[in-house]
Design a protein around this motif. Sequence first.
Motif, mmCIF file in Angstrom:
data_model
loop_
_atom_site.group_PDB
_atom_site.id
_atom_site.type_symbol
_atom_site.label_atom_id
_atom_site.label_comp_id
_atom_site.label_asym_id
_atom_site.label_seq_id
_atom_site.Cartn_x
_atom_site.Cartn_y
_atom_site.Cartn_z
ATOM 1 N N PHE A 182 1.057 6.779 -8.811
ATOM 2 C CA PHE A 182 2.047 7.454 -7.970
ATOM 3 C C PHE A 182 1.838 7.082 -6.515
ATOM 4 C CE2 PHE A 182 -1.514 10.389 -7.931
ATOM 5 C CZ PHE A 182 -1.515 10.913 -6.647
ATOM 6 N N LEU A 183 2.924 7.165 -5.755
ATOM 7 C CA LEU A 183 2.866 6.866 -4.330
ATOM 8 C C LEU A 183 2.481 8.112 -3.553
ATOM 9 C CD1 LEU A 183 6.129 4.742 -3.902
ATOM 10 C CD2 LEU A 183 3.785 3.939 -4.272
ATOM 11 N N GLY A 184 1.793 7.920 -2.450
ATOM 12 C CA GLY A 184 1.472 9.032 -1.560
ATOM 13 C C GLY A 184 0.020 9.431 -1.546
ATOM 14 N N GLY A 185 -0.699 9.139 -2.623
ATOM 15 C CA GLY A 185 -2.092 9.557 -2.690
ATOM 16 C C GLY A 185 -3.037 8.575 -2.026
ATOM 17 N N ILE A 240 4.357 -1.759 -2.873
ATOM 18 C CA ILE A 240 3.401 -2.356 -3.798
ATOM 19 C C ILE A 240 2.132 -1.515 -3.751
ATOM 20 C CG2 ILE A 240 2.042 -4.416 -4.314
ATOM 21 C CD1 ILE A 240 4.364 -6.022 -3.045
ATOM 22 N N GLU A 241 1.880 -0.846 -4.849
ATOM 23 C CA GLU A 241 0.742 0.085 -4.943
ATOM 24 C C GLU A 241 0.269 0.126 -6.392
ATOM 25 O OE1 GLU A 241 -2.175 2.547 -4.807
ATOM 26 O OE2 GLU A 241 -1.198 2.075 -2.914
ATOM 27 N N PRO A 242 -1.022 -0.146 -6.660
ATOM 28 C CA PRO A 242 -1.505 -0.155 -8.039
ATOM 29 C C PRO A 242 -1.661 1.235 -8.667
ATOM 30 C CG PRO A 242 -3.311 -0.611 -6.539
ATOM 31 C CD PRO A 242 -2.048 -0.552 -5.709
ATOM 32 N N ARG A 243 -1.754 2.270 -7.854
ATOM 33 C CA ARG A 243 -1.925 3.607 -8.427
ATOM 34 C C ARG A 243 -0.633 4.068 -9.095
ATOM 35 N NH1 ARG A 243 -5.113 3.262 -4.068
ATOM 36 N NH2 ARG A 243 -7.232 4.027 -4.247
ATOM 37 N N GLY A 270 0.828 -1.197 0.000
ATOM 38 C CA GLY A 270 0.000 0.000 0.000
ATOM 39 C C GLY A 270 0.858 1.239 0.000
ATOM 40 N N GLY A 271 0.644 2.072 -0.995
ATOM 41 C CA GLY A 271 1.440 3.287 -1.140
ATOM 42 C C GLY A 271 0.642 4.546 -0.941
ATOM 43 N N GLY A 272 -0.391 4.473 -0.079
ATOM 44 C CA GLY A 272 -1.086 5.691 0.320
ATOM 45 C C GLY A 272 -0.180 6.481 1.250
ATOM 46 N N PHE A 273 -0.757 7.407 2.006
ATOM 47 C CA PHE A 273 0.083 8.250 2.857
ATOM 48 C C PHE A 273 0.951 7.435 3.817
ATOM 49 C CE2 PHE A 273 0.844 10.331 6.927
ATOM 50 C CZ PHE A 273 1.741 11.299 6.503
ATOM 51 N N THR A 274 0.371 6.498 4.544
ATOM 52 C CA THR A 274 1.133 5.775 5.562
ATOM 53 C C THR A 274 2.264 4.961 4.947
ATOM 54 O OG1 THR A 274 -0.799 5.703 7.004
ATOM 55 C CG2 THR A 274 0.967 4.143 7.477
ATOM 56 N N GLY A 290 -1.531 14.656 -1.542
ATOM 57 C CA GLY A 290 -0.973 13.477 -2.212
ATOM 58 C C GLY A 290 0.192 13.846 -3.119
ATOM 59 N N ARG A 291 0.061 14.965 -3.821
ATOM 60 C CA ARG A 291 1.154 15.421 -4.692
ATOM 61 C C ARG A 291 2.391 15.803 -3.878
ATOM 62 N NH1 ARG A 291 -0.677 20.085 -7.234
ATOM 63 N NH2 ARG A 291 0.884 21.398 -6.277
ATOM 64 N N TYR A 292 2.188 16.439 -2.734
ATOM 65 C CA TYR A 292 3.286 16.794 -1.829
ATOM 66 C C TYR A 292 4.065 15.543 -1.415
ATOM 67 C CZ TYR A 292 4.775 17.304 3.135
ATOM 68 O OH TYR A 292 5.432 17.242 4.348
ATOM 69 N N VAL A 293 3.339 14.508 -1.008
ATOM 70 C CA VAL A 293 3.999 13.271 -0.599
ATOM 71 C C VAL A 293 4.736 12.661 -1.788
ATOM 72 C CG1 VAL A 293 3.663 10.946 0.339
ATOM 73 C CG2 VAL A 293 2.324 12.869 1.248
ATOM 74 N N ALA A 294 4.076 12.582 -2.938
ATOM 75 C CA ALA A 294 4.687 11.991 -4.135
ATOM 76 C C ALA A 294 5.960 12.735 -4.539
ATOM 77 C CB ALA A 294 3.683 11.985 -5.286
ATOM 78 N N GLU A 295 5.935 14.056 -4.471
ATOM 79 C CA GLU A 295 7.124 14.835 -4.843
ATOM 80 C C GLU A 295 8.294 14.566 -3.908
ATOM 81 O OE1 GLU A 295 6.551 19.002 -5.551
ATOM 82 O OE2 GLU A 295 4.960 18.617 -7.012
ATOM 83 N N HIS A 296 8.003 14.313 -2.650
ATOM 84 C CA HIS A 296 9.088 14.038 -1.710
ATOM 85 C C HIS A 296 9.655 12.625 -1.888
ATOM 86 C CE1 HIS A 296 7.870 17.802 0.053
ATOM 87 N NE2 HIS A 296 9.050 17.805 0.648
ATOM 88 N N LEU A 297 8.871 11.713 -2.418
ATOM 89 C CA LEU A 297 9.372 10.379 -2.697
ATOM 90 C C LEU A 297 10.080 10.313 -4.047
ATOM 91 C CD1 LEU A 297 7.469 9.622 -0.314
ATOM 92 C CD2 LEU A 297 7.080 7.501 -1.528
#
Length: 127
Positions: free
Chosen positions: A45-48, A40-43, A16-20, A109-116
């Motif tokens: 981008f990660l973070g959303g 492992i995340e189907p979306r 799961g690549g949501g926020f947590t 979600g974009r903030y988290v994704a940009e940091h990853l």
Amino acid sequence: MNALPPRPRHHVVILGGGFTGAAVAWHLARQSSRPLITVIEPRAFLGGGLAYSSEEPSHRVNVPASRMSLSPDEPEHFWRWLAHDGEAERDPDAVWSNGDIFPRRQVFGRYVAEHLGPYIETGAIRH
């Protein structure tokens, strides 16, 4: 005298690549003895995840941006990112009369994704 074989690196798999999941990966990737990290995340981008990937403009974070952060040591990390990114200027409905900012959930979600992003680009985090 025989030298000991090198110690294998740990491999952390996050389901799961949501926020947590994304936050755990980010914190692990920042460690000096970073393990191999696979999320492992189907979306795309990660973070959303489900919570922070909504494209509905009325879906907003439910606490002020100044209290949201990837970094517990920097409680205004997201708020500073918003100021630098210019999101509040592009979304005047996010700014309340008392100055608090409640951006769209997708922005967090974009903030988290940009940091990853930099860790994904170097292969420190695999998606």
